[in-house]
Scaffold this active site. Structure first.
Site, PDB file in Angstrom:
ATOM      1  N   THR A  78      54.505  25.691  40.581  1.00 46.48           N
ATOM      2  CA  THR A  78      54.532  25.256  41.981  1.00 46.48           C
ATOM      3  C   THR A  78      54.049  23.824  42.152  1.00 46.48           C
ATOM      4  O   THR A  78      54.567  23.075  42.976  1.00 46.48           O
ATOM      5  CB  THR A  78      53.635  26.197  42.822  1.00 46.48           C
ATOM      6  OG1 THR A  78      54.121  27.519  42.665  1.00 46.48           O
ATOM      7  CG2 THR A  78      53.654  25.836  44.286  1.00 46.48           C
ATOM      8  N   ASP A 109      59.078  28.010  35.739  1.00 53.55           N
ATOM      9  CA  ASP A 109      58.107  28.933  36.319  1.00 53.55           C
ATOM     10  C   ASP A 109      57.336  29.523  35.137  1.00 53.55           C
ATOM     11  O   ASP A 109      57.921  29.851  34.104  1.00 53.55           O
ATOM     12  CB  ASP A 109      58.868  30.040  37.062  1.00 53.55           C
ATOM     13  CG  ASP A 109      57.940  30.887  37.897  1.00 53.55           C
ATOM     14  OD1 ASP A 109      58.034  30.801  39.143  1.00 53.55           O
ATOM     15  OD2 ASP A 109      57.131  31.644  37.340  1.00 53.55           O
ATOM     16  N   SER A 110      56.037  29.670  35.290  1.00 54.55           N
ATOM     17  CA  SER A 110      55.241  30.121  34.142  1.00 54.55           C
ATOM     18  C   SER A 110      55.566  31.561  33.751  1.00 54.55           C
ATOM     19  O   SER A 110      55.249  31.990  32.644  1.00 54.55           O
ATOM     20  CB  SER A 110      53.751  29.967  34.413  1.00 54.55           C
ATOM     21  OG  SER A 110      53.300  30.937  35.313  1.00 54.55           O
ATOM     22  N   THR A 169      38.017  46.380  28.498  1.00 53.52           N
ATOM     23  CA  THR A 169      37.833  47.118  29.752  1.00 53.52           C
ATOM     24  C   THR A 169      38.802  46.668  30.845  1.00 53.52           C
ATOM     25  O   THR A 169      39.168  45.494  30.923  1.00 53.52           O
ATOM     26  CB  THR A 169      36.387  46.994  30.277  1.00 53.52           C
ATOM     27  OG1 THR A 169      36.300  47.659  31.545  1.00 53.52           O
ATOM     28  CG2 THR A 169      35.932  45.562  30.441  1.00 53.52           C
ATOM     29  N   GLN A 170      39.177  47.633  31.685  1.00 55.03           N
ATOM     30  CA  GLN A 170      40.017  47.310  32.853  1.00 55.03           C
ATOM     31  C   GLN A 170      39.204  46.607  33.937  1.00 55.03           C
ATOM     32  O   GLN A 170      39.763  46.038  34.869  1.00 55.03           O
ATOM     33  CB  GLN A 170      40.594  48.600  33.457  1.00 55.03           C
ATOM     34  CG  GLN A 170      41.596  49.271  32.572  1.00 55.03           C
ATOM     35  CD  GLN A 170      42.139  50.564  33.163  1.00 55.03           C
ATOM     36  OE1 GLN A 170      41.950  50.867  34.342  1.00 55.03           O
ATOM     37  NE2 GLN A 170      42.811  51.333  32.341  1.00 55.03           N
ATOM     38  N   CYS A 171      37.872  46.672  33.816  1.00 57.48           N
ATOM     39  CA  CYS A 171      37.026  46.034  34.831  1.00 57.48           C
ATOM     40  C   CYS A 171      37.116  44.516  34.700  1.00 57.48           C
ATOM     41  O   CYS A 171      37.254  43.986  33.601  1.00 57.48           O
ATOM     42  CB  CYS A 171      35.561  46.435  34.658  1.00 57.48           C
ATOM     43  SG  CYS A 171      35.276  48.182  34.896  1.00 57.48           S
TER      44      CYS A 171
HETATM   45  N1  ASP Z   1      55.375  31.247  40.058  1.00 58.14           N
HETATM   46  C1  ASP Z   1      54.609  30.038  39.868  1.00 58.14           C
HETATM   47  C2  ASP Z   1      54.356  29.884  38.376  1.00 58.14           C
HETATM   48  O1  ASP Z   1      53.483  30.500  37.830  1.00 58.14           O
HETATM   49  C3  ASP Z   1      53.354  30.097  40.656  1.00 58.14           C
HETATM   50  C4  ASP Z   1      52.467  28.898  40.547  1.00 58.14           C
HETATM   51  O2  ASP Z   1      52.803  27.866  40.020  1.00 58.14           O
HETATM   52  O3  ASP Z   1      51.355  28.966  41.053  1.00 58.14           O
HETATM   53  O4  ASP Z   1      55.066  29.150  37.747  1.00 58.14           O
END
Ligand code: ASP
Length: 343
Positions: free
Chosen positions: A15, A59-60, A277-279
């Site tokens: 983003t 996008d990641s 752990t899920q915590c």
């Molecule tokens: N969907 C975007 C990404 O991870 C969200 C971001 O950049 O914050 O590429």
């Protein structure tokens, strides 16, 4: 006069790299070669900045180990020419990416700061400018001409974290990350305050970049009622080498026979199973409850207070080393990059 630090921005997408086209109102990828002219505030920083971009900003969610290698190679190729690195990625998988990069770089002596934003850099209310400007400031920060930070970090919303301690916890608020098991390394308010006590010392050894990762790994998150069929099919994935077993509380799992037998069989078949752990905070303590005594006995490795993101990264990294079962357990349970708290 001391030389101005040289900073390299590695732009991969997310983003942060969007800018609004005010004619069409649409968001489009930002040309980072023009970064200084688009963000004039950067000229006030006491450093020189250059940038390298992925050909196709992404996008990641689309990033995988191939892209991690690309980031690692870019930094490695430019390591001697720059004093610090700022990597811009999407926030969604930033904790996974930055945790993995932390394992790939052994004996780091320079800062690698990951950042991104919740709103595009062109948006009026953007968090991108502060995140980017402060990340660059952190990457530039020196004392006696040595960088203050010499580890892989993640900066977001006024806090600098050790990257391999973070998780993305919020898709709405600017404060999108948490690091419950390790305090922030720096906080940005009126001043930029470094928490020196928690910052890793720079290595005195030569940098080693390890780019081979094994991605035959899986995350198995337990939930009450999980069936034998489900566990069985996951543990029987072809060529599976490592499992992050997300357990309850302090590392507890059902002690039903079918479940333990499946885990034991997988371990006997040389699959490494790590208990995490899920915590969000706290640690696995195998043996603390009856429901985890047996896990330790059958050879489940304790992830202690590691995050799931970091555990998957550490598995990918360590599985490449052909370690014996004993050595693998030893290295996994030991802190290699500050990802686990001392006992
Ligand atoms: N969907 C975007 C990404 O991870 C969200 C971001 O950049 O914050 O590429």
């Amino acid at each position: 006069m001391a030389k101005k630090p040289n900073i390299l921005i590695v732009y991969t997408g997310g983003t942060i790299g969007m800018i609004k086209d005010y004619k069409t109102n649409a968001l489009k990828a930002f040309d980072f070669s023009q970064i200084i002219s688009k963000i004039p505030e950067l000229e006030q920083l006491n450093c020189t900045i250059q940038s390298i971009s992925f050909d196709e900003p992404m996008d990641s969610s689309n990033m995988n180990t191939k892209h991690y290698k690309q980031i690692a190679s870019t930094i490695e190729d430019n390591y001697t020419k720059f004093d610090g690195f700022v990597v811009l990625t999407g926030s969604d998988t930033m904790s996974y990416i930055s945790s993995t990069i932390s394992f790939m770089f052994e004996n780091l002596q320079k800062p690698i700061i990951f950042t991104g934003s919740q709103l595009p850099i062109g948006d009026l209310r953007t968090d991108a400018k502060e995140n980017l400007i402060t990340s660059i400031e952190i990457a530039c920060a020196q004392e006696n001409q040595k960088p203050i930070i010499s580890e892989v970090c993640l900066y977001f919303e006024y806090k600098l974290y050790r990257a391999n301690r973070t998780s993305k916890i919020n898709a709405e608020q600017f404060e999108a990350f948490s690091s419950l098991n390790y305090p922030p390394l720096a906080e940005s308010g009126v001043h930029l305050n470094f928490n020196r006590h928690f910052i890793k010392a720079a290595s005195s050894k030569k940098l080693v970049v390890r780019k081979n990762l094994v991605n035959d790994v899986v995350i198995l998150k337990l939930f009450p009622g999980i069936t034998k069929k489900t566990v069985q099919s996951i543990l029987n994935i072809e060529n599976l080498k490592g499992v992050v077993l997300e357990t309850y509380g302090a590392g507890n799992a059902p002690n039903e026979k079918w479940f333990l037998n499946l885990l034991k069989k997988a371990i006997d078949n040389h699959i490494k199973i790590v208990n995490v752990t899920q915590c969000e905070g706290g640690s696995v303590v195998q043996g603390h409850y009856e429901t985890s005594v047996i896990l330790k006995k059958i050879g489940v490795i304790s992830g202690k207070d590691i995050t799931t993101e970091s555990a998957i990264a550490k598995l990918m990294y360590l599985l490449n080393k052909n370690l014996s079962k004993k050595d693998f357990t030893f290295y996994f349970e030991k802190s290699l990059r500050g990802e686990i708290s001392p006992a």
